[in-house]
Scaffold this motif. Structure first.
Motif, PDB file in Angstrom:
ATOM      1  N   ARG A 195      38.284  40.226  42.265  1.00  0.00           N
ATOM      2  CA  ARG A 195      36.855  40.138  41.968  1.00  0.00           C
ATOM      3  C   ARG A 195      36.044  39.730  43.189  1.00  0.00           C
ATOM      4  O   ARG A 195      34.990  40.295  43.457  1.00  0.00           O
ATOM      5  CB  ARG A 195      36.603  39.144  40.826  1.00  0.00           C
ATOM      6  N   HIS A 196      36.526  38.759  43.933  1.00  0.00           N
ATOM      7  CA  HIS A 196      35.751  38.233  45.057  1.00  0.00           C
ATOM      8  C   HIS A 196      36.105  38.915  46.373  1.00  0.00           C
ATOM      9  O   HIS A 196      35.248  39.484  47.050  1.00  0.00           O
ATOM     10  CB  HIS A 196      35.947  36.724  45.184  1.00  0.00           C
TER      11      HIS A 196
ATOM     12  N   ASP B 160      30.653  45.061  35.154  1.00  0.00           N
ATOM     13  CA  ASP B 160      30.144  44.452  36.388  1.00  0.00           C
ATOM     14  C   ASP B 160      29.206  45.388  37.144  1.00  0.00           C
ATOM     15  O   ASP B 160      28.421  44.956  37.983  1.00  0.00           O
ATOM     16  CB  ASP B 160      31.308  44.064  37.317  1.00  0.00           C
TER      17      ASP B 160
ATOM     18  N   ASP C  94      32.525  40.398  41.752  1.00  0.00           N
ATOM     19  CA  ASP C  94      31.481  39.419  42.083  1.00  0.00           C
ATOM     20  C   ASP C  94      30.592  39.876  43.239  1.00  0.00           C
ATOM     21  O   ASP C  94      29.717  39.128  43.673  1.00  0.00           O
ATOM     22  CB  ASP C  94      32.145  38.088  42.479  1.00  0.00           C
ATOM     23  N   ARG C  95      30.789  41.086  43.731  1.00  0.00           N
ATOM     24  CA  ARG C  95      30.158  41.522  44.983  1.00  0.00           C
ATOM     25  C   ARG C  95      29.083  42.576  44.758  1.00  0.00           C
ATOM     26  O   ARG C  95      29.218  43.455  43.918  1.00  0.00           O
ATOM     27  CB  ARG C  95      31.235  42.100  45.907  1.00  0.00           C
TER      28      ARG C  95
END
Length: 313
Positions: free
Chosen positions: A216-217, A226, A252-253
């Motif tokens: 995710r990160h 997302d 998350d980006r």
């Protein structure tokens, strides 16, 4: 709900990323036109949107032709009375290395992704112009179109072409107040499910668990949901100043991709002859000036390597 009263078409939206986009647009208040080549899949998607309290209809047609684009716009206008938003998501894959790729493999992918985007955008923009609608167009690109990927000549060409068209359309549509952008998703889908590198992330998603933070990160790899927030935001009135952009979303980006610019510029009076290039190649073409190509992935942590890799050790 920021899209209350708006009407959106999402091509290729019976399932996967397209359905996630449609569901978020409906959640934000838009009536939606679901498009798929399978009538049962489209009907199930409509039923889910309606069960969630939204408004939806289906147009079952393979994207690519002008007739298909006309049917989609007509489906929106005939059912909901207007059109405000177009998301061109429909796509297929025919992955093969260059010498194994047939004319049909190439043409099928180009027809759905590139020509389908062109015909649908042309038809939607014609409606926007005729009815003075400050519409929103969101095309779907890919990291492959930005960077290249082994075995995807057809897909890379289509996705790079889509971003090229977006930059042109942003110029042409500016006076009409219509925005056009490309979203570059990085998410768990049927397409990424077959890639061993993402196995642990996809398995976690299928179990309904959060993906490991590494995906995710560090990689910006997440779920379809997302990406859907960005699509809905670009469809809103709040995004009126954003156009001509390629914007990546995953996990998350969030990324705003640069447009191609010259990495280095050198001048020589009289121009660059073969002999001049021979003489100066060592300083013109160096590791610092030559550009990378292809997707570059970080090494997987040991606990996130696919099962077959672990067994091999």
């Amino acid at each position: 709900m920021s899209l209350n009263g708006k009407v959106a078409i999402v091509t290729g939206s019976g399932q996967g990323l397209g359905f996630a986009y449609t569901r978020e647009l409906a959640r934000q208040g838009a009536a939606v036109v679901i498009n798929d080549v399978n009538a049962d899949t489209a009907a199930q998607a409509v039923a889910q949107i309606e069960a969630d309290g939204g408004r939806a209809t289906a147009v079952v047609v393979p994207v690519g032709t002008t007739d298909a684009a006309k049917a989609l716009v007509a489906g929106a206008v005939d059912t909901f009375g207007r059109l405000d938003i177009l998301v061109t998501n429909a796509g297929i894959l025919r992955d093969k290395s260059l010498l194994k790729m047939t004319d049909e493999d190439f043409d099928l992918v180009i027809n759905v992704h590139l020509r389908g985007t062109f015909t649908c955008v042309r038809e939607a923009y014609a409606y926007f112009k005729e009815h003075n609608v400050r519409g929103r167009i969101i095309t779907i690109g890919s990291p492959t179109g930005q960077r290249g990927n082994f075995g995807q000549t057809n897909y890379a060409a289509a996705k790079a072409g889509i971003v090229g068209m977006v930059r042109t359309w942003a110029l042409e549509m500016k006076r009409a107040g219509v925005t056009v952008n490309s979203v570059i998703p990085v998410a768990a889908t049927a397409m990424t499910k077959t890639v061993p590198y993402f196995q642990k992330a996809v398995e976690a998603d299928e179990r309904g668990e959060a993906m490991p933070a590494f995906f995710r990160h560090d990689l910006g790899f997440g779920t379809a949901d997302d990406v859907s927030g960005l699509v809905a935001y670009l469809a809103s009135d709040e995004a009126a100043s954003i156009t001509g952009q390629a914007i990546g979303a995953g996990g998350d980006r969030l990324q705003v991709w640069t447009h191609p610019e010259a990495a280095t510029t050198e001048y020589r009076e009289g121009g660059w002859s073969y002999e001049a290039l021979q003489e100066n190649a060592g300083t013109l073409f160096t590791a610092e000036t030559l550009q990378s190509y292809g997707e570059e992935f970080l090494p997987l942590p040991e606990d996130l390597k696919p099962a077959q890799a672990a067994e091999a050790r």
